[in-house]
Design a protein around this motif. Structure first.
Motif, PDB file in Angstrom:
ATOM      1  N   SER A  10       0.831  -1.204   0.000  1.00  5.63           N
ATOM      2  CA  SER A  10       0.000   0.000   0.000  1.00  5.63           C
ATOM      3  C   SER A  10       0.863   1.250   0.000  1.00  5.63           C
ATOM      4  N   GLY A  11       0.256   2.358  -0.429  1.00  4.23           N
ATOM      5  CA  GLY A  11       0.921   3.652  -0.376  1.00  4.23           C
ATOM      6  C   GLY A  11       2.190   3.723  -1.187  1.00  4.23           C
ATOM      7  N   ASP A  12       3.144   4.522  -0.698  1.00  4.89           N
ATOM      8  CA  ASP A  12       4.373   4.750  -1.461  1.00  4.89           C
ATOM      9  C   ASP A  12       5.319   3.546  -1.468  1.00  4.89           C
ATOM     10  N   VAL A  13       5.020   2.492  -0.700  1.00  2.00           N
ATOM     11  CA  VAL A  13       5.852   1.284  -0.733  1.00  2.00           C
ATOM     12  C   VAL A  13       5.232   0.195  -1.611  1.00  2.00           C
ATOM     13  N   SER A  14       4.061   0.458  -2.161  1.00  2.00           N
ATOM     14  CA  SER A  14       3.342  -0.541  -2.953  1.00  2.00           C
ATOM     15  C   SER A  14       4.202  -1.059  -4.107  1.00  2.00           C
ATOM     16  N   GLY A  15       4.358  -2.380  -4.157  1.00  2.00           N
ATOM     17  CA  GLY A  15       5.125  -3.023  -5.217  1.00  2.00           C
ATOM     18  C   GLY A  15       6.620  -3.106  -4.971  1.00  2.00           C
ATOM     19  N   LYS A  16       7.141  -2.362  -4.006  1.00  2.00           N
ATOM     20  CA  LYS A  16       8.578  -2.419  -3.713  1.00  2.00           C
ATOM     21  C   LYS A  16       8.885  -3.683  -2.917  1.00  2.00           C
ATOM     22  N   LYS A  17      10.084  -4.225  -3.113  1.00  2.00           N
ATOM     23  CA  LYS A  17      10.490  -5.457  -2.433  1.00  2.00           C
ATOM     24  C   LYS A  17      11.836  -5.259  -1.746  1.00  2.00           C
ATOM     25  N   TRP A  18      11.973  -5.885  -0.574  1.00  2.00           N
ATOM     26  CA  TRP A  18      13.213  -5.868   0.181  1.00  2.00           C
ATOM     27  C   TRP A  18      13.573  -7.301   0.557  1.00  2.00           C
ATOM     28  N   PRO A  19      14.747  -7.788   0.174  1.00  2.00           N
ATOM     29  CA  PRO A  19      15.165  -9.127   0.598  1.00  2.00           C
ATOM     30  C   PRO A  19      15.471  -9.123   2.094  1.00  2.00           C
ATOM     31  N   LEU A  20      15.196 -10.235   2.739  1.00  2.00           N
ATOM     32  CA  LEU A  20      15.480 -10.350   4.173  1.00  2.00           C
ATOM     33  C   LEU A  20      16.788 -11.098   4.377  1.00  2.00           C
ATOM     34  N   GLY A  21      17.724 -10.423   5.004  1.00  2.00           N
ATOM     35  CA  GLY A  21      18.968 -11.060   5.412  1.00  2.00           C
ATOM     36  C   GLY A  21      18.801 -11.576   6.836  1.00  2.00           C
ATOM     37  N   ASP A  33      17.603  -0.477   7.352  1.00  2.00           N
ATOM     38  CA  ASP A  33      17.624  -1.230   6.090  1.00  2.00           C
ATOM     39  C   ASP A  33      16.394  -0.899   5.240  1.00  2.00           C
ATOM     40  N   VAL A  34      15.245  -0.747   5.901  1.00  2.00           N
ATOM     41  CA  VAL A  34      14.005  -0.332   5.239  1.00  2.00           C
ATOM     42  C   VAL A  34      13.631   1.012   5.860  1.00  2.00           C
ATOM     43  N   VAL A  35      13.857   2.082   5.113  1.00  2.00           N
ATOM     44  CA  VAL A  35      13.588   3.430   5.622  1.00  2.00           C
ATOM     45  C   VAL A  35      12.162   3.825   5.233  1.00  2.00           C
ATOM     46  N   LEU A  36      11.358   4.159   6.260  1.00  2.00           N
ATOM     47  CA  LEU A  36       9.984   4.579   6.055  1.00  2.00           C
ATOM     48  C   LEU A  36       9.786   5.974   6.616  1.00  2.00           C
ATOM     49  N   SER A  37       8.846   6.698   6.050  1.00  2.00           N
ATOM     50  CA  SER A  37       8.556   8.039   6.552  1.00  2.00           C
ATOM     51  C   SER A  37       7.136   8.073   7.087  1.00  2.00           C
TER      52      SER A  37
END
Length: 139
Positions: A10-21, A33-37
Motif C-alpha cells: 500500500s501507499g508509497d511502498v506498494s510493489g517495492k520489495k526488500w530481501p530479508l537477510g 535497512d528499510v527506511v519509512l517516513s
C-alpha cells in the motif's frame, strides 16, 4: 539467505520489495535497512530476524500489527500481512506456512458425509419425480 522478502502492498511502498537477510531493521532512521517516513514511524520501529527456517518480526520503538493484531514479537509465515504506521507489507516466504495453517483444526480431514447424503437424497427425489411424471408410480 535471500529466499525470503517483504513486499509493500500500500501507499508509497506498494510493489517495492526488500530481501530479508539475517537481520533487517525498519524505521525512519536513515541507517535503517528499510527506511519509512511518516509521523507514526519510529526511528528504530521494528526488526526482522531470519534463519533458514523462520522469520521473526519484533516491534522495537513502534507499534507493529500482523494480520490486524498488535504484536511485540511473532514468527511469521508466508503471506502474513504486517503494518508499520500506514505502511502495509506482505511476507513472501516460500515454504514458511503460517502457524494457523498448521493447527489441527486446519489440517484435519473434512468429512463430506453431509454433502454425499444431500446429493443421494436429491438424486432419489429427482428419479422419483421423473417416474411420477411418466406415470410409472401408482399415485
Amino acid at each position: 539467505m535471500n529466499k525470503y522478502q517483504i513486499k509493500g502492498t500500500s501507499g508509497d511502498v506498494s510493489g517495492k520489495k526488500w530481501p530479508l537477510g539475517e537481520t533487517v531493521s525498519v524505521g525512519s532512521d536513515a541507517g535503517s535497512d528499510v527506511v519509512l517516513s511518516g509521523e507514526l514511524i519510529a526511528p528504530q520501529h521494528a526488526m526482522f530476524k531470519t534463519t533458514d527456517i523462520s522469520v521473526e518480526l519484533q516491534a522495537l520503538q513502534g507499534e507493529v500489527y500482523v494480520n490486524g493484531e498488535k504484536i511485540s514479537t511473532m514468527v511469521l509465515g508466508s503471506g502474513d500481512e504486517f503494518r508499520f504506521g500506514n505502511h502495509r507489507f506482505m511476507l513472501q516466504a516460500p515454504g514458511l506456512r503460517p502457524q494457523r495453517v498448521l493447527q489441527p483444526e486446519a489440517t484435519a480431514k473434512k468429512s463430506h458425509a453431509g454433502l454425499w447424503a444431500f446429493l443421494f437424497t436429491a438424486a432419489v427425489a429427482a428419479a422419483g419425480f421423473a417416474a411420477w411424471q411418466q406415470g410409472l408410480l401408482p399415485f
